[in-house]
Design a protein around this motif. Sequence first.
Motif, PDB file in Angstrom:
ATOM      1  N   LYS A   2      20.018  -8.515  24.787  1.00 47.21           N
ATOM      2  CA  LYS A   2      21.203  -8.658  23.943  1.00 47.21           C
ATOM      3  C   LYS A   2      21.240 -10.076  23.371  1.00 47.21           C
ATOM      4  O   LYS A   2      21.082 -11.051  24.091  1.00 47.21           O
ATOM      5  CB  LYS A   2      22.466  -8.401  24.749  1.00 47.21           C
ATOM      6  N   THR A   3      21.432 -10.160  22.057  1.00 48.35           N
ATOM      7  CA  THR A   3      21.538 -11.434  21.361  1.00 48.35           C
ATOM      8  C   THR A   3      22.833 -11.423  20.571  1.00 48.35           C
ATOM      9  O   THR A   3      23.157 -10.423  19.923  1.00 48.35           O
ATOM     10  CB  THR A   3      20.346 -11.628  20.396  1.00 48.35           C
ATOM     11  N   GLU A   4      23.582 -12.538  20.628  1.00 51.25           N
ATOM     12  CA  GLU A   4      24.859 -12.613  19.917  1.00 51.25           C
ATOM     13  C   GLU A   4      24.864 -13.774  18.944  1.00 51.25           C
ATOM     14  O   GLU A   4      24.372 -14.860  19.252  1.00 51.25           O
ATOM     15  CB  GLU A   4      26.012 -12.769  20.914  1.00 51.25           C
ATOM     16  N   PHE A   5      25.441 -13.509  17.774  1.00 53.83           N
ATOM     17  CA  PHE A   5      25.568 -14.528  16.736  1.00 53.83           C
ATOM     18  C   PHE A   5      26.991 -14.540  16.196  1.00 53.83           C
ATOM     19  O   PHE A   5      27.699 -13.534  16.258  1.00 53.83           O
ATOM     20  CB  PHE A   5      24.627 -14.230  15.557  1.00 53.83           C
ATOM     21  N   ILE A   6      27.356 -15.674  15.640  1.00 52.87           N
ATOM     22  CA  ILE A   6      28.585 -15.799  14.859  1.00 52.87           C
ATOM     23  C   ILE A   6      28.145 -15.949  13.403  1.00 52.87           C
ATOM     24  O   ILE A   6      27.354 -16.840  13.080  1.00 52.87           O
ATOM     25  CB  ILE A   6      29.423 -17.029  15.284  1.00 52.87           C
ATOM     26  N   VAL A   7      28.650 -15.059  12.567  1.00 48.40           N
ATOM     27  CA  VAL A   7      28.341 -15.097  11.133  1.00 48.40           C
ATOM     28  C   VAL A   7      29.671 -15.348  10.431  1.00 48.40           C
ATOM     29  O   VAL A   7      30.416 -14.416  10.131  1.00 48.40           O
ATOM     30  CB  VAL A   7      27.675 -13.782  10.669  1.00 48.40           C
ATOM     31  N   SER A   8      29.963 -16.614  10.202  1.00 49.23           N
ATOM     32  CA  SER A   8      31.297 -17.005   9.732  1.00 49.23           C
ATOM     33  C   SER A   8      31.657 -16.424   8.374  1.00 49.23           C
ATOM     34  O   SER A   8      32.839 -16.220   8.088  1.00 49.23           O
ATOM     35  CB  SER A   8      31.425 -18.525   9.701  1.00 49.23           C
ATOM     36  N   ASP A   9      30.665 -16.139   7.540  1.00 43.59           N
ATOM     37  CA  ASP A   9      30.975 -15.600   6.219  1.00 43.59           C
ATOM     38  C   ASP A   9      30.789 -14.081   6.128  1.00 43.59           C
ATOM     39  O   ASP A   9      30.715 -13.531   5.036  1.00 43.59           O
ATOM     40  CB  ASP A   9      30.198 -16.337   5.131  1.00 43.59           C
ATOM     41  N   MET A  10      30.766 -13.397   7.248  1.00 47.62           N
ATOM     42  CA  MET A  10      30.768 -11.925   7.282  1.00 47.62           C
ATOM     43  C   MET A  10      32.226 -11.495   7.198  1.00 47.62           C
ATOM     44  O   MET A  10      32.985 -11.659   8.146  1.00 47.62           O
ATOM     45  CB  MET A  10      30.131 -11.421   8.584  1.00 47.62           C
ATOM     46  N   THR A  11      32.627 -10.968   6.034  1.00 45.62           N
ATOM     47  CA  THR A  11      34.050 -10.719   5.802  1.00 45.62           C
ATOM     48  C   THR A  11      34.410  -9.285   5.430  1.00 45.62           C
ATOM     49  O   THR A  11      35.593  -8.971   5.311  1.00 45.62           O
ATOM     50  CB  THR A  11      34.560 -11.642   4.683  1.00 45.62           C
ATOM     51  N   CYS A  12      33.386  -8.427   5.219  1.00 43.66           N
ATOM     52  CA  CYS A  12      33.708  -7.068   4.767  1.00 43.66           C
ATOM     53  C   CYS A  12      32.646  -6.080   5.232  1.00 43.66           C
ATOM     54  O   CYS A  12      31.617  -6.469   5.788  1.00 43.66           O
ATOM     55  CB  CYS A  12      33.830  -7.032   3.244  1.00 43.66           C
ATOM     56  N   ASN A  13      32.892  -4.810   4.965  1.00 43.01           N
ATOM     57  CA  ASN A  13      31.948  -3.774   5.377  1.00 43.01           C
ATOM     58  C   ASN A  13      30.618  -3.882   4.644  1.00 43.01           C
ATOM     59  O   ASN A  13      29.579  -3.514   5.192  1.00 43.01           O
ATOM     60  CB  ASN A  13      32.554  -2.387   5.191  1.00 43.01           C
ATOM     61  N   HIS A  14      30.628  -4.380   3.424  1.00 42.71           N
ATOM     62  CA  HIS A  14      29.367  -4.591   2.709  1.00 42.71           C
ATOM     63  C   HIS A  14      28.522  -5.619   3.451  1.00 42.71           C
ATOM     64  O   HIS A  14      27.303  -5.451   3.594  1.00 42.71           O
ATOM     65  CB  HIS A  14      29.627  -5.051   1.272  1.00 42.71           C
ATOM     66  N   CYS A  15      29.150  -6.678   3.929  1.00 41.09           N
ATOM     67  CA  CYS A  15      28.442  -7.687   4.731  1.00 41.09           C
ATOM     68  C   CYS A  15      27.835  -7.043   5.974  1.00 41.09           C
ATOM     69  O   CYS A  15      26.671  -7.300   6.316  1.00 41.09           O
ATOM     70  CB  CYS A  15      29.383  -8.809   5.162  1.00 41.09           C
ATOM     71  N   VAL A  16      28.603  -6.212   6.634  1.00 41.63           N
ATOM     72  CA  VAL A  16      28.143  -5.537   7.847  1.00 41.63           C
ATOM     73  C   VAL A  16      26.910  -4.696   7.537  1.00 41.63           C
ATOM     74  O   VAL A  16      25.914  -4.740   8.264  1.00 41.63           O
ATOM     75  CB  VAL A  16      29.263  -4.672   8.458  1.00 41.63           C
ATOM     76  N   GLN A  17      26.952  -3.937   6.455  1.00 42.17           N
ATOM     77  CA  GLN A  17      25.820  -3.093   6.078  1.00 42.17           C
ATOM     78  C   GLN A  17      24.592  -3.932   5.757  1.00 42.17           C
ATOM     79  O   GLN A  17      23.477  -3.585   6.169  1.00 42.17           O
ATOM     80  CB  GLN A  17      26.186  -2.220   4.876  1.00 42.17           C
ATOM     81  N   THR A  18      24.780  -5.014   5.019  1.00 36.17           N
ATOM     82  CA  THR A  18      23.665  -5.874   4.644  1.00 36.17           C
ATOM     83  C   THR A  18      23.016  -6.491   5.879  1.00 36.17           C
ATOM     84  O   THR A  18      21.784  -6.504   6.016  1.00 36.17           O
ATOM     85  CB  THR A  18      24.139  -6.980   3.683  1.00 36.17           C
ATOM     86  N   ILE A  19      23.835  -6.993   6.789  1.00 36.07           N
ATOM     87  CA  ILE A  19      23.329  -7.620   8.015  1.00 36.07           C
ATOM     88  C   ILE A  19      22.624  -6.589   8.890  1.00 36.07           C
ATOM     89  O   ILE A  19      21.531  -6.843   9.406  1.00 36.07           O
ATOM     90  CB  ILE A  19      24.476  -8.325   8.761  1.00 36.07           C
ATOM     91  N   THR A  20      23.224  -5.419   9.030  1.00 37.17           N
ATOM     92  CA  THR A  20      22.627  -4.366   9.843  1.00 37.17           C
ATOM     93  C   THR A  20      21.261  -3.962   9.300  1.00 37.17           C
ATOM     94  O   THR A  20      20.281  -3.854  10.046  1.00 37.17           O
ATOM     95  CB  THR A  20      23.563  -3.145   9.923  1.00 37.17           C
ATOM     96  N   GLN A  21      21.169  -3.766   7.993  1.00 39.76           N
ATOM     97  CA  GLN A  21      19.898  -3.385   7.377  1.00 39.76           C
ATOM     98  C   GLN A  21      18.853  -4.483   7.541  1.00 39.76           C
ATOM     99  O   GLN A  21      17.686  -4.188   7.815  1.00 39.76           O
ATOM    100  CB  GLN A  21      20.095  -3.055   5.902  1.00 39.76           C
ATOM    101  N   ALA A  22      19.252  -5.737   7.380  1.00 40.69           N
ATOM    102  CA  ALA A  22      18.314  -6.852   7.520  1.00 40.69           C
ATOM    103  C   ALA A  22      17.757  -6.919   8.934  1.00 40.69           C
ATOM    104  O   ALA A  22      16.549  -7.088   9.138  1.00 40.69           O
ATOM    105  CB  ALA A  22      18.995  -8.164   7.152  1.00 40.69           C
ATOM    106  N   VAL A  23      18.638  -6.762   9.917  1.00 41.53           N
ATOM    107  CA  VAL A  23      18.207  -6.814  11.317  1.00 41.53           C
ATOM    108  C   VAL A  23      17.287  -5.640  11.626  1.00 41.53           C
ATOM    109  O   VAL A  23      16.234  -5.810  12.252  1.00 41.53           O
ATOM    110  CB  VAL A  23      19.429  -6.825  12.266  1.00 41.53           C
ATOM    111  N   GLN A  24      17.651  -4.454  11.177  1.00 41.25           N
ATOM    112  CA  GLN A  24      16.850  -3.279  11.491  1.00 41.25           C
ATOM    113  C   GLN A  24      15.515  -3.265  10.745  1.00 41.25           C
ATOM    114  O   GLN A  24      14.568  -2.645  11.201  1.00 41.25           O
ATOM    115  CB  GLN A  24      17.654  -2.010  11.245  1.00 41.25           C
ATOM    116  N   THR A  25      15.430  -3.969   9.643  1.00 40.12           N
ATOM    117  CA  THR A  25      14.155  -4.118   8.952  1.00 40.12           C
ATOM    118  C   THR A  25      13.255  -5.070   9.744  1.00 40.12           C
ATOM    119  O   THR A  25      12.060  -4.812   9.908  1.00 40.12           O
ATOM    120  CB  THR A  25      14.369  -4.652   7.522  1.00 40.12           C
ATOM    121  N   ALA A  26      13.834  -6.152  10.242  1.00 31.97           N
ATOM    122  CA  ALA A  26      13.064  -7.135  11.017  1.00 31.97           C
ATOM    123  C   ALA A  26      12.728  -6.621  12.411  1.00 31.97           C
ATOM    124  O   ALA A  26      11.690  -6.995  12.967  1.00 31.97           O
ATOM    125  CB  ALA A  26      13.853  -8.439  11.121  1.00 31.97           C
ATOM    126  N   ALA A  27      13.607  -5.792  12.960  1.00 31.50           N
ATOM    127  CA  ALA A  27      13.424  -5.278  14.322  1.00 31.50           C
ATOM    128  C   ALA A  27      13.777  -3.790  14.332  1.00 31.50           C
ATOM    129  O   ALA A  27      14.891  -3.413  14.704  1.00 31.50           O
ATOM    130  CB  ALA A  27      14.291  -6.045  15.301  1.00 31.50           C
TER     131      ALA A  27
END
Length: 66
Positions: A2-27
């Motif tokens: 388990k790895t935890e991050f703070i993403v201070s500029d994650m403010t909406c569901n679009h941000c969540v989708q973008t971050i999720t896709q980026a992480v799942q592409t890398a891992a």
Amino acid sequence: MKTEFIVSDMTCNHCVQTITQAVQTAAPGATVSTDLNTHRVVIESAAAAAVLQAAIADEGYDVQPA
């Protein structure tokens, strides 16, 4: 692992989708949980934290270890 991050500029569901896709592409197979109120991203993956952090940062987000 388990790895935890703070993403201070994650403010909406679009941000969540973008971050999720980026992480799942890398891992592929990573599980990503987010909390918009606390700006926390929790990732369950065997990938190194640096790889996950870089994937989020490459999308333009300010990401720091929690």
